[in-house]
Design an enzyme around this catalytic site. Structure first.
Site, PDB file in Angstrom:
ATOM      1  N   ASN A 102      41.247 -27.957  32.027  1.00  0.00           N
ATOM      2  CA  ASN A 102      41.576 -27.090  30.870  1.00  0.00           C
ATOM      3  C   ASN A 102      42.361 -25.845  31.024  1.00  0.00           C
ATOM      4  O   ASN A 102      43.428 -25.545  30.556  1.00  0.00           O
ATOM      5  CB  ASN A 102      40.265 -26.931  30.202  1.00  0.00           C
ATOM      6  N   SER A 141      34.653 -17.006  22.568  1.00  0.00           N
ATOM      7  CA  SER A 141      33.420 -17.563  22.348  1.00  0.00           C
ATOM      8  C   SER A 141      32.481 -16.616  21.218  1.00  0.00           C
ATOM      9  O   SER A 141      32.006 -16.809  20.436  1.00  0.00           O
ATOM     10  CB  SER A 141      32.443 -17.687  23.559  1.00  0.00           C
ATOM     11  N   LYS A 201      23.394 -18.498  32.435  1.00  0.00           N
ATOM     12  CA  LYS A 201      23.851 -19.626  33.057  1.00  0.00           C
ATOM     13  C   LYS A 201      23.020 -20.769  32.922  1.00  0.00           C
ATOM     14  O   LYS A 201      21.753 -20.484  33.372  1.00  0.00           O
ATOM     15  CB  LYS A 201      24.623 -19.604  34.310  1.00  0.00           C
ATOM     16  N   LYS A 246      31.074  -9.724  33.490  1.00  0.00           N
ATOM     17  CA  LYS A 246      32.171 -10.102  32.759  1.00  0.00           C
ATOM     18  C   LYS A 246      32.083  -9.831  31.514  1.00  0.00           C
ATOM     19  O   LYS A 246      33.167  -9.251  30.786  1.00  0.00           O
ATOM     20  CB  LYS A 246      32.258 -11.721  33.030  1.00  0.00           C
ATOM     21  N   LYS A 278      24.883 -14.823  27.482  1.00  0.00           N
ATOM     22  CA  LYS A 278      25.908 -15.795  27.024  1.00  0.00           C
ATOM     23  C   LYS A 278      26.185 -16.434  28.228  1.00  0.00           C
ATOM     24  O   LYS A 278      26.491 -15.837  29.346  1.00  0.00           O
ATOM     25  CB  LYS A 278      26.952 -15.069  26.530  1.00  0.00           C
ATOM     26  N   THR A 327      40.679 -19.625  27.537  1.00  0.00           N
ATOM     27  CA  THR A 327      40.613 -19.413  29.066  1.00  0.00           C
ATOM     28  C   THR A 327      41.871 -18.962  29.753  1.00  0.00           C
ATOM     29  O   THR A 327      42.420 -18.133  30.348  1.00  0.00           O
ATOM     30  CB  THR A 327      39.505 -20.129  29.968  1.00  0.00           C
TER      31      THR A 327
END
Length: 411
Positions: free
Chosen positions: A216, A344, A102, A90, A66, A185
């Site tokens: 954001n 997510s 990524k 994470k 992810k 987030t």
């Protein structure tokens, strides 16, 4: 120190604390797969232009990989590698069943029209569609990409594999995106801040906050802290900075930024240089912008008592040592900004089930995950007599190492 070197250094330190076998340690550090593709598209004027796209899939021992896809001129294999590795730790810290990945394309999004961005996204998807998947690797938005980018990836991927809403997260709500994802987030940062402050007998109410980066994440964190009685005394972004010792009116500041495109000339505060934000007097400093902003040159200037790392890798290891000697408590990025990937995960679960949640349930579950993760980090800190960063790294690395050994990595 670049992001890859810093991440690898933190990993090796955690591996030593955990007394990991050296062969297992090296195995965990090496990415599962690195992909590099050429994306050639016609521009609106008919000329052809090529961009290089990357996807690093770091680890899949705990579940599908992810991680975000960023469109940025400085995207390079080292940076993507470091961020993929960070995602592995994470997701393990948050205890969600994913590994890390990524991706990115080396381009400048603002120099491309919407139709050019769409063509670029579709070509990139065509090149990697057989290497990503609902149970393999699930991309998400990152710097320079957004819900629209994810919609194009979903559409292009579905041409090859049938309708697959769970292939990406951070999608528009109309295509199966989760309620609460946009704020996730920033909201997670606030839940993490609350967990840390509770530990020290403090509360958000009446403490002072400085936020570096007002995109954001920073804007949502600022809005939610303001709602809970926190005083946001300084904010900065690439357009400049604004401060007010008595606290900024965040809803008014957000409206000002929307109307003018800048933080400058806000009537409810005084303009300041963006680079001065990190040295502002406050209780809690929240870096929400790029990596490496706190370094050995400026760490001595920090006057905050707590730092909440909402950005990825905002603190260099040298700055870490300086801050530690000053008694500043740093809440590490691999926990503090995990709210986005946690929601997510909720989005992916909803898509697989074909059953969507209301926003109240999303936020309630996010709070549960963030609070539980903090308690697990504190347990690791006590077990290994280490700071919060090593507490988080030992927690994440230990979970990935256990999963790897249980699956039989030497076979």
């Amino acid at each position: 120190m670049n992001a890859l070197a810093a991440t690898s250094r933190n990993f090796r330190q955690a591996a030593r604390i955990l007394n990991l076998d050296s062969k297992l340690e090296n195995s965990l550090l090496i990415p599962f797969r690195e992909i590099k593709v050429e994306c050639t598209i016609p521009k609106d004027d008919g000329t052809l232009v090529s961009y290089v796209g990357f996807r690093v899939q770091h680890d899949n021992s705990r579940g599908p990989m992810k991680g975000g896809i960023r469109y940025h001129p400085e995207v390079d294999p080292d940076e993507v590698n470091a961020l993929a590795q960070l995602m592995t730790w994470k997701t393990a810290v948050a205890d969600i069943p994913y590994g890390g990945a990524k991706g990115g394309i080396g381009c400048t999004p603002k120099d491309l029209s919407k139709s050019e961005l769409e063509r670029l996204t579709r070509v990139f998807t065509q090149k990697i569609h057989d290497l990503i998947g609902v149970q393999t690797d699930v991309p998400a938005p990152d710097m320079g990409t957004n819900a629209q980018t994810m919609a194009w990836i979903l559409d292009e991927y579905s041409k090859f594999h049938g309708h697959s809403p769970a292939i990406v997260t951070g999608k528009p709500i109309d295509l199966g995106g989760s309620l609460g994802r946009e704020a996730a987030t920033g909201r997670g940062v606030v839940y993490a801040t609350k967990a840390l402050l509770d530990e020290h007998g403090k509360s958000i109410k009446n403490l002072t906050f400085a936020i570096q980066g007002f995109g954001n994440v920073g804007s949502w964190a600022g809005r939610l802290l303001h709602e809970q009685g926190g005083k946001v005394v300084a904010v900065s972004d690439i357009t400049g900075g604004v401060k007010n010792r008595n606290g900024l009116d965040i809803p008014s500041l957000l409206k000002h930024k929307e109307d003018t495109g800048s933080l400058k000339n806000f009537s409810g505060g005084d303009d300041m240089q963006a680079e001065d934000l990190l040295g502002q007097e406050c209780d809690v400093l929240i870096p929400c912008a790029l990596g490496g902003v706190l370094n050995r040159e400026n760490a001595q200037d920090v006057r905050a008592k707590f730092i909440i790392e909402a950005a990825n890798h905002p603190t260099d290891p040298e700055a870490d040592e300086i801050l530690s000697k000053k008694g500043v408590i740093v809440l590490p990025d691999i926990y503090a900004n995990a709210g986005g990937v946690t929601v997510s995960y909720f989005e992916w679960v909803q898509n697989i089930q074909g059953f969507m949640w209301d926003e109240e349930k999303v936020n309630k579950e996010l709070k549960k995950y963030m609070t539980r993760a903090f308690l697990n980090i504190k347990n690791m800190c006590q077990t290994h007599n280490c700071d919060l960063r090593m507490g988080a790294f030992t927690l994440g690395v230990n979970r990935v190492a256990r999963a790897t050994m249980l699956r039989g990595w030497e076979a």
